[in-house]
Scaffold this motif. Sequence first.
Motif, PDB file in Angstrom:
ATOM      1  N   GLY A  24       0.812  -1.218   0.000  1.00  8.32           N
ATOM      2  CA  GLY A  24       0.000   0.000   0.000  1.00  8.32           C
ATOM      3  C   GLY A  24       0.841   1.262   0.000  1.00  8.32           C
ATOM      4  N   LYS A  25       1.978   1.233   0.716  1.00  7.03           N
ATOM      5  CA  LYS A  25       2.838   2.416   0.790  1.00  7.03           C
ATOM      6  C   LYS A  25       3.500   2.718  -0.546  1.00  7.03           C
ATOM      7  CE  LYS A  25       2.400   4.147   4.874  1.00  7.03           C
ATOM      8  NZ  LYS A  25       1.806   5.491   5.037  1.00  7.03           N
ATOM      9  N   VAL A  26       3.862   1.697  -1.298  1.00  6.31           N
ATOM     10  CA  VAL A  26       4.443   1.926  -2.623  1.00  6.31           C
ATOM     11  C   VAL A  26       3.453   2.698  -3.491  1.00  6.31           C
ATOM     12  CG1 VAL A  26       5.227   0.831  -4.764  1.00  6.31           C
ATOM     13  CG2 VAL A  26       5.934  -0.103  -2.558  1.00  6.31           C
ATOM     14  N   ALA A  27       2.200   2.259  -3.454  1.00  4.00           N
ATOM     15  CA  ALA A  27       1.168   2.925  -4.250  1.00  4.00           C
ATOM     16  C   ALA A  27       0.882   4.326  -3.731  1.00  4.00           C
ATOM     17  CB  ALA A  27      -0.106   2.083  -4.239  1.00  4.00           C
ATOM     18  N   SER A  28       0.784   4.456  -2.415  1.00  2.00           N
ATOM     19  CA  SER A  28       0.489   5.765  -1.825  1.00  2.00           C
ATOM     20  C   SER A  28       1.571   6.783  -2.153  1.00  2.00           C
ATOM     21  CB  SER A  28       0.352   5.639  -0.301  1.00  2.00           C
ATOM     22  OG  SER A  28      -0.747   4.824   0.025  1.00  2.00           O
ATOM     23  N   PHE A  29       2.822   6.342  -2.097  1.00  3.04           N
ATOM     24  CA  PHE A  29       3.928   7.238  -2.435  1.00  3.04           C
ATOM     25  C   PHE A  29       3.830   7.693  -3.889  1.00  3.04           C
ATOM     26  CE2 PHE A  29       8.219   7.716  -4.262  1.00  3.04           C
ATOM     27  CZ  PHE A  29       8.613   8.849  -3.569  1.00  3.04           C
ATOM     28  N   TYR A  38       9.138  -6.486   2.576  1.00  2.88           N
ATOM     29  CA  TYR A  38       7.697  -6.513   2.813  1.00  2.88           C
ATOM     30  C   TYR A  38       6.880  -6.040   1.608  1.00  2.88           C
ATOM     31  CZ  TYR A  38       8.980  -7.080   7.713  1.00  2.88           C
ATOM     32  OH  TYR A  38       9.496  -7.544   8.896  1.00  2.88           O
ATOM     33  N   VAL A  39       7.522  -5.946   0.438  1.00  2.00           N
ATOM     34  CA  VAL A  39       6.813  -5.481  -0.759  1.00  2.00           C
ATOM     35  C   VAL A  39       6.804  -6.581  -1.815  1.00  2.00           C
ATOM     36  CG1 VAL A  39       6.751  -3.799  -2.640  1.00  2.00           C
ATOM     37  CG2 VAL A  39       7.418  -3.073  -0.334  1.00  2.00           C
ATOM     38  N   VAL A  40       5.624  -6.979  -2.256  1.00  2.00           N
ATOM     39  CA  VAL A  40       5.479  -7.912  -3.372  1.00  2.00           C
ATOM     40  C   VAL A  40       5.261  -7.054  -4.621  1.00  2.00           C
ATOM     41  CG1 VAL A  40       4.156  -9.818  -4.349  1.00  2.00           C
ATOM     42  CG2 VAL A  40       4.473  -9.665  -1.870  1.00  2.00           C
ATOM     43  N   TRP A  41       6.279  -6.954  -5.461  1.00  2.00           N
ATOM     44  CA  TRP A  41       6.251  -6.002  -6.563  1.00  2.00           C
ATOM     45  C   TRP A  41       5.215  -6.351  -7.626  1.00  2.00           C
ATOM     46  CZ3 TRP A  41       8.278  -1.517  -5.648  1.00  2.00           C
ATOM     47  CH2 TRP A  41       9.304  -1.414  -4.723  1.00  2.00           C
ATOM     48  N   ALA A  42       4.863  -7.599  -7.741  1.00  2.00           N
ATOM     49  CA  ALA A  42       3.835  -7.985  -8.713  1.00  2.00           C
ATOM     50  C   ALA A  42       2.488  -7.368  -8.353  1.00  2.00           C
ATOM     51  CB  ALA A  42       3.708  -9.512  -8.759  1.00  2.00           C
ATOM     52  N   TRP A  43       2.280  -7.083  -7.078  1.00  9.58           N
ATOM     53  CA  TRP A  43       1.057  -6.399  -6.633  1.00  9.58           C
ATOM     54  C   TRP A  43       1.277  -4.891  -6.572  1.00  9.58           C
ATOM     55  CZ3 TRP A  43       0.739 -10.034  -1.787  1.00  9.58           C
ATOM     56  CH2 TRP A  43       0.325 -11.308  -2.201  1.00  9.58           C
ATOM     57  N   ALA A  44       2.461  -4.497  -6.102  1.00 10.34           N
ATOM     58  CA  ALA A  44       2.720  -3.084  -5.833  1.00 10.34           C
ATOM     59  C   ALA A  44       2.782  -2.235  -7.103  1.00 10.34           C
ATOM     60  CB  ALA A  44       4.023  -2.927  -5.041  1.00 10.34           C
ATOM     61  N   VAL A  45       3.390  -2.759  -8.172  1.00 14.41           N
ATOM     62  CA  VAL A  45       3.572  -1.964  -9.390  1.00 14.41           C
ATOM     63  C   VAL A  45       2.243  -1.587 -10.052  1.00 14.41           C
ATOM     64  CG1 VAL A  45       4.517  -1.950 -11.728  1.00 14.41           C
ATOM     65  CG2 VAL A  45       5.919  -2.744  -9.823  1.00 14.41           C
ATOM     66  N   PHE A  96      11.766   1.468   5.166  1.00 11.36           N
ATOM     67  CA  PHE A  96      11.692   0.315   6.074  1.00 11.36           C
ATOM     68  C   PHE A  96      11.087  -0.894   5.377  1.00 11.36           C
ATOM     69  CE2 PHE A  96       8.824  -2.160   8.831  1.00 11.36           C
ATOM     70  CZ  PHE A  96       9.770  -2.795   9.624  1.00 11.36           C
ATOM     71  N   PHE A  97       9.964  -0.684   4.690  1.00 10.32           N
ATOM     72  CA  PHE A  97       9.239  -1.810   4.102  1.00 10.32           C
ATOM     73  C   PHE A  97      10.005  -2.470   2.947  1.00 10.32           C
ATOM     74  CE2 PHE A  97       5.412   0.446   5.860  1.00 10.32           C
ATOM     75  CZ  PHE A  97       5.034  -0.571   6.728  1.00 10.32           C
ATOM     76  N   VAL A  98      10.652  -1.675   2.079  1.00 10.08           N
ATOM     77  CA  VAL A  98      11.337  -2.245   0.911  1.00 10.08           C
ATOM     78  C   VAL A  98      12.563  -3.064   1.319  1.00 10.08           C
ATOM     79  CG1 VAL A  98      12.547  -1.729  -1.242  1.00 10.08           C
ATOM     80  CG2 VAL A  98      10.429  -0.524  -0.680  1.00 10.08           C
ATOM     81  N   PRO A  99      13.528  -2.499   2.074  1.00 10.27           N
ATOM     82  CA  PRO A  99      14.677  -3.318   2.483  1.00 10.27           C
ATOM     83  C   PRO A  99      14.280  -4.511   3.352  1.00 10.27           C
ATOM     84  CG  PRO A  99      15.132  -0.992   2.826  1.00 10.27           C
ATOM     85  CD  PRO A  99      13.670  -1.111   2.549  1.00 10.27           C
TER      86      PRO A  99
END
Length: 254
Positions: A50-55, A201-208, A195-198
């Motif tokens: 969610g944070k990847v998208a929010s950013f 905690y990010v599944v890029w197939a969903w986040a992108v 924090f989440f990326v290193p």
Amino acid sequence: MEETLYFLIVIGFLAGLMDAAVGGGGLLQIPGLFNILPQNTGVPTVLGVGKVASFSGTLTATWQYVRKLPVPWKMLLPAALLAFAASYLGAKSVAYFPTEYMKPVMLVIMLVMFAYTFWKKDLGQVVRTTALTRKEMLWGLFFGALIGFYDGIFGPGTGSLLAFVFVRFYGYDFLTANASGKVINTTTNFAALTFFVPGGYVVWAWAVPLALANLAGGIIGARLAMRGGTKLLRYGFMVLLCLMIGRFAWDLWV
């Protein structure tokens, strides 16, 4: 998988549009992700996606706003730095902090914000032309750190809190307040990502795809807000508060 991708795009676009226009995109996006993603997905992973998208969406909306609206950079930049550090600490505390206690507190805050905005008809309708005082600059640092920590550890309503602070305590109109809040909100989202990326905690197939949809929604939402002006934003802000009050009250009830 195709069905999940479809819902991610729909949720991401609507959340980005809503967040850019009046804030509160997390109100739609976070519950949506918990329902769409597999049941065994961990809470930090859901928040990380969610944070990847929010950013992505907030950064896009911020760029749309600051190109056309004057914002108090002298106060925003140091406040954003403090918010960055506080948001990172908040994200690291997710696993240890009982976030369920945030819901009743946020319910009370949202009720107060709605009542104040409803009764004060001219709130956020006048464009401020005077410079910020030293005291206001210091308060900006305090609010940046406080709301930054909240965004890192919990999130929903961050944009609304920032907008209300800039309207109530600084006398800005809703449009300038929304733009100013987006600057800090972009920083807090980025801090949480460090924090989440290193941490994996990010599944890029969903986040992108979620991020791209959020970005598109952010562009349209910012343009709608600037065309609608402060009066439309006031009504949109109160509708958003009603939705958030209902959400937090429902979570506490069930």
